[in-house]
Design a protein around this motif. Structure first.
Motif, PDB file in Angstrom:
ATOM      1  N   VAL A   1      -4.609   9.341  -1.818  1.00  0.00           N
ATOM      2  CA  VAL A   1      -4.597   8.808  -3.182  1.00  0.00           C
ATOM      3  C   VAL A   1      -5.863   8.018  -3.447  1.00  0.00           C
ATOM      4  N   GLY A   2      -6.412   8.222  -4.618  1.00  0.00           N
ATOM      5  CA  GLY A   2      -7.615   7.511  -5.016  1.00  0.00           C
ATOM      6  C   GLY A   2      -7.557   7.206  -6.493  1.00  0.00           C
ATOM      7  N   SER A   3      -8.708   6.834  -7.052  1.00  0.00           N
ATOM      8  CA  SER A   3      -8.755   6.509  -8.472  1.00  0.00           C
ATOM      9  C   SER A   3      -9.981   7.068  -9.163  1.00  0.00           C
ATOM     10  N   THR A   4     -10.746   7.910  -8.488  1.00  0.00           N
ATOM     11  CA  THR A   4     -11.950   8.494  -9.072  1.00  0.00           C
ATOM     12  C   THR A   4     -11.685   9.948  -9.424  1.00  0.00           C
TER      13      THR A   4
ATOM     14  N   ILE B   1      -6.347  16.366  -8.095  1.00  0.00           N
ATOM     15  CA  ILE B   1      -5.754  16.365  -9.429  1.00  0.00           C
ATOM     16  C   ILE B   1      -5.680  14.928  -9.942  1.00  0.00           C
ATOM     17  N   ALA B   2      -6.036  14.766 -11.215  1.00  0.00           N
ATOM     18  CA  ALA B   2      -5.911  13.467 -11.857  1.00  0.00           C
ATOM     19  C   ALA B   2      -4.542  13.379 -12.516  1.00  0.00           C
ATOM     20  N   TRP B   3      -3.812  12.344 -12.197  1.00  0.00           N
ATOM     21  CA  TRP B   3      -2.431  12.258 -12.678  1.00  0.00           C
ATOM     22  C   TRP B   3      -2.361  12.149 -14.199  1.00  0.00           C
ATOM     23  N   ARG B   4      -3.325  11.465 -14.798  1.00  0.00           N
ATOM     24  CA  ARG B   4      -3.268  11.200 -16.246  1.00  0.00           C
ATOM     25  C   ARG B   4      -3.299  12.475 -17.061  1.00  0.00           C
ATOM     26  N   ASP B   5      -4.230  13.370 -16.753  1.00  0.00           N
ATOM     27  CA  ASP B   5      -4.410  14.548 -17.598  1.00  0.00           C
ATOM     28  C   ASP B   5      -4.363  15.854 -16.825  1.00  0.00           C
ATOM     29  N   SER B   6      -3.991  15.776 -15.536  1.00  0.00           N
ATOM     30  CA  SER B   6      -3.894  16.958 -14.674  1.00  0.00           C
ATOM     31  C   SER B   6      -5.217  17.695 -14.521  1.00  0.00           C
TER      32      SER B   6
ATOM     33  N   GLN C   1       0.839  -1.179   0.000  1.00  0.00           N
ATOM     34  CA  GLN C   1       0.000   0.000   0.000  1.00  0.00           C
ATOM     35  C   GLN C   1       0.886   1.245   0.000  1.00  0.00           C
ATOM     36  N   VAL C   2       0.533   2.214  -0.815  1.00  0.00           N
ATOM     37  CA  VAL C   2       1.345   3.410  -0.920  1.00  0.00           C
ATOM     38  C   VAL C   2       1.281   4.213   0.361  1.00  0.00           C
ATOM     39  N   GLN C   3       2.397   4.809   0.733  1.00  0.00           N
ATOM     40  CA  GLN C   3       2.451   5.695   1.892  1.00  0.00           C
ATOM     41  C   GLN C   3       2.657   7.123   1.407  1.00  0.00           C
ATOM     42  N   LEU C   4       2.004   8.054   2.076  1.00  0.00           N
ATOM     43  CA  LEU C   4       2.075   9.455   1.693  1.00  0.00           C
ATOM     44  C   LEU C   4       2.619  10.283   2.849  1.00  0.00           C
ATOM     45  N   VAL C   5       3.431  11.265   2.513  1.00  0.00           N
ATOM     46  CA  VAL C   5       3.980  12.161   3.519  1.00  0.00           C
ATOM     47  C   VAL C   5       3.767  13.591   3.069  1.00  0.00           C
ATOM     48  N   GLU C   6       3.114  14.386   3.924  1.00  0.00           N
ATOM     49  CA  GLU C   6       2.906  15.795   3.650  1.00  0.00           C
ATOM     50  C   GLU C   6       4.011  16.619   4.300  1.00  0.00           C
ATOM     51  N   SER C   7       4.362  17.716   3.666  1.00  0.00           N
ATOM     52  CA  SER C   7       5.363  18.621   4.237  1.00  0.00           C
ATOM     53  C   SER C   7       5.076  20.037   3.756  1.00  0.00           C
TER      54      SER C   7
ATOM     55  N   PHE D   1       0.632   6.425 -10.281  1.00  0.00           N
ATOM     56  CA  PHE D   1       0.183   5.810 -11.528  1.00  0.00           C
ATOM     57  C   PHE D   1      -0.744   6.737 -12.296  1.00  0.00           C
ATOM     58  N   SER D   2      -0.830   6.522 -13.585  1.00  0.00           N
ATOM     59  CA  SER D   2      -1.692   7.351 -14.423  1.00  0.00           C
ATOM     60  C   SER D   2      -3.160   7.211 -14.046  1.00  0.00           C
ATOM     61  N   SER D   3      -3.517   6.136 -13.406  1.00  0.00           N
ATOM     62  CA  SER D   3      -4.904   5.916 -12.992  1.00  0.00           C
ATOM     63  C   SER D   3      -5.228   6.575 -11.651  1.00  0.00           C
ATOM     64  N   ASN D   4      -4.211   7.120 -11.002  1.00  0.00           N
ATOM     65  CA  ASN D   4      -4.404   7.696  -9.675  1.00  0.00           C
ATOM     66  C   ASN D   4      -4.893   9.142  -9.734  1.00  0.00           C
ATOM     67  N   VAL D   5      -5.575   9.511  -8.673  1.00  0.00           N
ATOM     68  CA  VAL D   5      -5.853  10.911  -8.396  1.00  0.00           C
ATOM     69  C   VAL D   5      -5.314  11.197  -7.004  1.00  0.00           C
TER      70      VAL D   5
END
Length: 123
Positions: free
Chosen positions: A98-101, A51-56, A1-7, A29-33
């Motif tokens: 992180v999500g995918s929608t 933000i959607a990674w695929r098309d910003s 599972q991905v881990q996220l760190v804010e700063s 991944f391109s499918s991630n938001v």
């Protein structure tokens, strides 16, 4: 599972700016938001931007539209949140997730969450 760190959080005067970073433990991944949320003192967590990674594709809460900007960072695992014209109502713990929608503004559409970074706007 991905881990996220804010700063990037901290204390800033009203009218000032801050840049928050969200760094993932793997490439996004391109499918991630990636979404930013915040929890003001004594309140529930609320949507800020996504933000959607695929098309910003981006989407903002009305309360931050025109003041905040979400963008992809220089690496394939970083998302930025540029915050301008900050006011005391922006005081909160800011989280990324992180999500995918695409365009999702509700927490239920996001899986992994970071621990948050405190932003305090005060003179």
């Amino acid at each position: 599972q991905v881990q996220l760190v804010e700063s990037g959080g901290g204390l800033v005067q009203p009218g000032g700016s801050l840049r928050l970073s969200c760094t993932a433990s793997r490439r996004i991944f391109s499918s991630n938001v990636i979404g930013w949320f915040r929890r003001p003192p004594g309140k529930g967590r609320e949507f800020v931007a996504t933000i959607a990674w695929r098309d910003s594709y981006t989407r903002y809460a009305d309360s931050v539209k025109g003041r905040f900007a979400i963008s992809r960072g220089d690496t394939d695992n970083t998302v930025l949140l540029e915050m301008n014209k900050l006011n005391p109502e922006d005081t909160a713990v800011y989280y990324c997730a992180v999500g995918s929608t695409r365009g999702a503004s509700e927490e239920m559409w996001y899986g992994s969450w970071g621990q948050g970074t405190q932003v305090t706007v005060s003179s």
